[in-house]
Design a protein around this motif. Structure first.
Motif, PDB file in Angstrom:
ATOM      1  N   GLY A  57       0.824  -1.196   0.000  1.00  8.05           N
ATOM      2  CA  GLY A  57       0.000   0.000   0.000  1.00  8.05           C
ATOM      3  C   GLY A  57       0.858   1.245   0.000  1.00  8.05           C
ATOM      4  N   THR A  58       0.286   2.335  -0.525  1.00 11.78           N
ATOM      5  CA  THR A  58       0.983   3.622  -0.539  1.00 11.78           C
ATOM      6  C   THR A  58      -0.019   4.757  -0.405  1.00 11.78           C
ATOM      7  OG1 THR A  58       0.798   4.077  -2.916  1.00 11.78           O
ATOM      8  CG2 THR A  58       2.686   2.753  -2.215  1.00 11.78           C
ATOM      9  N   ALA A  74      -3.018   3.678  -2.792  1.00 11.47           N
ATOM     10  CA  ALA A  74      -3.082   2.401  -3.499  1.00 11.47           C
ATOM     11  C   ALA A  74      -2.986   1.268  -2.491  1.00 11.47           C
ATOM     12  CB  ALA A  74      -1.935   2.293  -4.505  1.00 11.47           C
ATOM     13  N   VAL A  75      -3.818   0.262  -2.677  1.00 12.95           N
ATOM     14  CA  VAL A  75      -3.751  -0.960  -1.880  1.00 12.95           C
ATOM     15  C   VAL A  75      -3.745  -2.133  -2.842  1.00 12.95           C
ATOM     16  CG1 VAL A  75      -4.919  -2.422  -0.172  1.00 12.95           C
ATOM     17  CG2 VAL A  75      -4.901   0.075   0.116  1.00 12.95           C
ATOM     18  N   ARG A  86      -7.924   2.547   4.860  1.00 13.31           N
ATOM     19  CA  ARG A  86      -8.309   3.426   5.974  1.00 13.31           C
ATOM     20  C   ARG A  86      -7.079   3.774   6.817  1.00 13.31           C
ATOM     21  NH1 ARG A  86     -13.108   4.518   8.661  1.00 13.31           N
ATOM     22  NH2 ARG A  86     -14.199   3.118   7.260  1.00 13.31           N
ATOM     23  N   LEU A  87      -6.227   2.787   7.097  1.00  9.97           N
ATOM     24  CA  LEU A  87      -5.004   3.042   7.874  1.00  9.97           C
ATOM     25  C   LEU A  87      -4.077   4.020   7.156  1.00  9.97           C
ATOM     26  CD1 LEU A  87      -4.129  -0.540   9.177  1.00  9.97           C
ATOM     27  CD2 LEU A  87      -4.940   1.406  10.525  1.00  9.97           C
ATOM     28  N   LEU A  88      -3.937   3.849   5.844  1.00  7.32           N
ATOM     29  CA  LEU A  88      -3.090   4.758   5.076  1.00  7.32           C
ATOM     30  C   LEU A  88      -3.660   6.182   5.092  1.00  7.32           C
ATOM     31  CD1 LEU A  88      -2.221   2.359   2.151  1.00  7.32           C
ATOM     32  CD2 LEU A  88      -0.539   3.521   3.612  1.00  7.32           C
ATOM     33  N   MET A  89      -4.970   6.321   4.951  1.00  6.26           N
ATOM     34  CA  MET A  89      -5.576   7.655   5.010  1.00  6.26           C
ATOM     35  C   MET A  89      -5.405   8.263   6.397  1.00  6.26           C
ATOM     36  SD  MET A  89      -6.696   9.018   2.269  1.00  6.26           S
ATOM     37  CE  MET A  89      -7.801  10.272   2.906  1.00  6.26           C
ATOM     38  N   THR A  90      -5.523   7.471   7.448  1.00  7.84           N
ATOM     39  CA  THR A  90      -5.312   7.970   8.804  1.00  7.84           C
ATOM     40  C   THR A  90      -3.876   8.462   8.970  1.00  7.84           C
ATOM     41  OG1 THR A  90      -7.029   6.523   9.694  1.00  7.84           O
ATOM     42  CG2 THR A  90      -5.386   7.342  11.259  1.00  7.84           C
ATOM     43  N   ALA A  91      -2.921   7.710   8.424  1.00  5.06           N
ATOM     44  CA  ALA A  91      -1.512   8.108   8.508  1.00  5.06           C
ATOM     45  C   ALA A  91      -1.269   9.380   7.706  1.00  5.06           C
ATOM     46  CB  ALA A  91      -0.621   6.969   8.011  1.00  5.06           C
ATOM     47  N   GLU A 120     -16.151   8.506   0.734  1.00  2.88           N
ATOM     48  CA  GLU A 120     -17.369   8.935   1.419  1.00  2.88           C
ATOM     49  C   GLU A 120     -17.564   8.155   2.710  1.00  2.88           C
ATOM     50  OE1 GLU A 120     -20.262   8.628  -1.734  1.00  2.88           O
ATOM     51  OE2 GLU A 120     -19.634  10.556  -2.597  1.00  2.88           O
ATOM     52  N   ARG A 121     -17.242   6.851   2.712  1.00  5.35           N
ATOM     53  CA  ARG A 121     -17.334   6.058   3.940  1.00  5.35           C
ATOM     54  C   ARG A 121     -16.352   6.550   5.000  1.00  5.35           C
ATOM     55  NH1 ARG A 121     -17.905   2.233   0.054  1.00  5.35           N
ATOM     56  NH2 ARG A 121     -15.788   1.397   0.262  1.00  5.35           N
ATOM     57  N   LEU A 122     -15.260   7.176   4.583  1.00  2.99           N
ATOM     58  CA  LEU A 122     -14.291   7.740   5.529  1.00  2.99           C
ATOM     59  C   LEU A 122     -14.701   9.129   6.020  1.00  2.99           C
ATOM     60  CD1 LEU A 122     -10.841   6.774   3.974  1.00  2.99           C
ATOM     61  CD2 LEU A 122     -12.143   5.599   5.754  1.00  2.99           C
TER      62      LEU A 122
END
Length: 139
Positions: A57-58, A74-75, A86-91, A120-122
């Motif tokens: 992921g990146t 990207a996952v 979700r973890l990448l967006m949080t980071a 949208e879910r985030l």
């Protein structure tokens, strides 16, 4: 367990391969140049997620002084659905907050319903703006 860390020397080929596999590259954009520019700019970073002894992921993010921007989330398709995006967006959001960014923005192609639904879910909301542009590199 996935580790999210800044990109390191030697990761470039794997990162670009993942971007290509996820359909994020376009003929008119040079992903190697995008990667180099982000790495060479103090107000940008690329974070990678590792698993199975490889990059899975990146996310690229940058702060231009007014807004924080997210690119190249990207996952690996084999690792989707487990919360890594979700973890990448949080980071990415944490990095932007640390830079002092008051707002996070990103662009999604209008026909990418899966990505629009994900964001949208985030809790990201569509903005009432029109994006205008012009190529400066002659392409």
């Amino acid at each position: 367990m996935n580790l999210i860390r800044p990109i390191a020397d030697g990761d470039e080929a794997a990162v670009i391969a993942l971007w290509s596999a996820c359909g994020l590259t376009r003929p008119w954009n040079d992903p190697a140049q995008d990667l180099r520019l982000a790495r060479d700019t103090a107000t940008a970073t690329i974070l990678v997620a590792t698993g199975d002894d490889r990059i899975i992921g990146t996310v690229m993010t940058g702060f231009e002084g007014h807004r924080g921007w997210v690119y190249y989330l990207a996952v690996d398709p084999a690792h989707r659905g487990a919360g890594l995006g979700r973890l990448l967006m949080t980071a990415a959001e944490a990095w932007l907050k640390a830079q002092g960014a008051p707002k996070l923005q990103l662009m999604v192609r209008a026909d990418n319903a899966a990505a629009l639904g994900f964001y949208e879910r985030l809790g990201l909301e569509r903005q009432d703006v029109v994006v205008l542009g012009r190529r400066l590199d002659g392409r």
